[in-house]
Scaffold this active site. Structure first.
Site, mmCIF file in Angstrom:
data_model
loop_
_atom_site.group_PDB
_atom_site.id
_atom_site.type_symbol
_atom_site.label_atom_id
_atom_site.label_comp_id
_atom_site.label_asym_id
_atom_site.label_seq_id
_atom_site.Cartn_x
_atom_site.Cartn_y
_atom_site.Cartn_z
ATOM 1 N N LYS A 250 11.421 -4.511 22.986
ATOM 2 C CA LYS A 250 11.591 -5.756 22.223
ATOM 3 C C LYS A 250 12.296 -5.547 20.885
ATOM 4 O O LYS A 250 12.437 -4.434 20.398
ATOM 5 C CB LYS A 250 10.239 -6.453 22.067
ATOM 6 C CG LYS A 250 9.847 -7.149 23.390
ATOM 7 C CD LYS A 250 8.620 -7.992 23.308
ATOM 8 C CE LYS A 250 8.405 -8.682 24.669
ATOM 9 N NZ LYS A 250 7.057 -9.202 24.817
ATOM 10 N N ARG B 220 2.637 -3.983 29.559
ATOM 11 C CA ARG B 220 3.694 -4.583 30.396
ATOM 12 C C ARG B 220 5.014 -3.947 29.982
ATOM 13 O O ARG B 220 5.474 -4.149 28.856
ATOM 14 C CB ARG B 220 3.719 -6.097 30.149
ATOM 15 C CG ARG B 220 4.761 -6.855 30.959
ATOM 16 C CD ARG B 220 4.765 -8.334 30.558
ATOM 17 N NE ARG B 220 5.693 -9.100 31.348
ATOM 18 C CZ ARG B 220 7.013 -9.152 31.093
ATOM 19 N NH1 ARG B 220 7.539 -8.504 30.079
ATOM 20 N NH2 ARG B 220 7.801 -9.893 31.861
#
Ligand code: HH2
Length: 284
Positions: A205, A252
């Site tokens: 991210k 995740r």
């Protein structure tokens, strides 16, 4: 949890697995690398992503779920905010519903998951995909996320989701600035008091690019500085190690093989720091 994005526009792997055959192959590869859960998504949640109709989302994910269900016993999760997609995905073999809106986008999704006896991941986000990165604001991010997740957990349980099937997720990158993402990762242990296992998704991210000092989270889109999401694997491993220390149950991730290694080392270090009760310790 390995990510299988069946989308043309996901922020880190959009378009790579849009074809069902390739998505299934990718999921099986992640399984072989050590994933215990596969998260299949047919709509990107990235800021500014185009919304997708129910029909299109189903066209993308159902063949992939059916194909994976026929070939693996792994837990399959459907990443969707739509009740109708969750319903069809559960019928096609999914075990969990992963809703980045925590049941707020379409509250019926909670009843759909409850009726199927499915797992449910309730994630925190501030705003929606369109607005979330405009001006995220918190007085105390960790406390506010905890409060929100407490509320979402109550809604999920009230809808009939079994307590042992509920997971909570602070939503890294969803309506959060760098400082918020770092606080949530560093202090994820505080969210354990919510009573449900935690799931965290730091993989590739933008906050990692920001820590690295790239010129803006999305610099890679314009080619300004080399910081593509795929270049964030080392940073993801550091975040995953922090998750292990905080007692997070599920991470995740896109890079399963590397993160299985990171989890293994982080767990071994934890064990070395806190030897299990009853284990022998030498006194010298
Ligand atoms: N992050 C993404 C998507 N779904 N679900 C949960 N529970 N937690 C997360 O942190 C999370 C999530 C974003 O990652 P990705 O799927 O790679 O991108 P995109 O949404 O662009 O498809």
């Amino acid at each position: 949890m390995g990510v299988v994005n069946v989308t043309p526009d996901s922020f880190s792997d959009g378009g790579l697995w849009l074809d069902a055959e390739r998505a299934i192959e990718h999921g099986l590869r992640l399984a072989a690398e050590g994933a215990r859960v596969l998260d299949i998504g047919g709509e990107s949640t990235r800021p500014g992503a185009d919304p997708v109709t129910v029909e299109e989302e189903l066209r993308r994910v159902v063949p992939v779920l059916e194909g994976l269900r026929a070939q693996t016993d792994l837990v399959l999760s459907i990443d969707t905010m739509k009740a109708a997609v969750a319903e069809a995905a559960l019928a096609a073999g999914a075990d969990w519903v992963n809703d980045v809106s925590g049941g707020l986008h379409e509250p019926r999704i909670l009843a759909v998951a409850a009726e199927a006896g499915a797992g449910f991941v309730a994630m925190h986000r501030q705003g929606d995909s369109r607005t979330m990165q405009e001006a995220p604001r918190y007085d105390d991010c960790v406390a506010e996320v905890a409060e929100h997740l407490r509320d979402r957990a109550a809604a999920a349980l009230a809808a009939g989701i079994a307590p042992e099937r509920l997971l909570l997720d602070p939503g890294i990158g969803f309506g959060k600035l760098l400082e918020h993402n770092l606080a949530l990762l560093a202090r994820a242990g505080e969210l354990a008091s919510l009573g449900a296992p935690l799931l965290v998704g730091p993989s590739r991210k933008a906050f990692i690019g920001q820590v690295k000092g790239a010129e803006g989270a999305d610099a890679w889109r314009t080619g300004a500085r080399a910081d593509r999401p795929a270049d964030r694997v080392g940073g993801t491993a550091a975040a995953v190690a922090a998750c292990v220390r905080a007692g997070v149950a599920v991470v995740r991730v896109h890079d399963v093989a590397a993160m299985v290694e990171a989890v293994g080392v982080a767990q071994a270090l934890l064990t070395a720091e806190r030897p299990p009760i009853g284990s022998t310790r030498t006194a010298h």
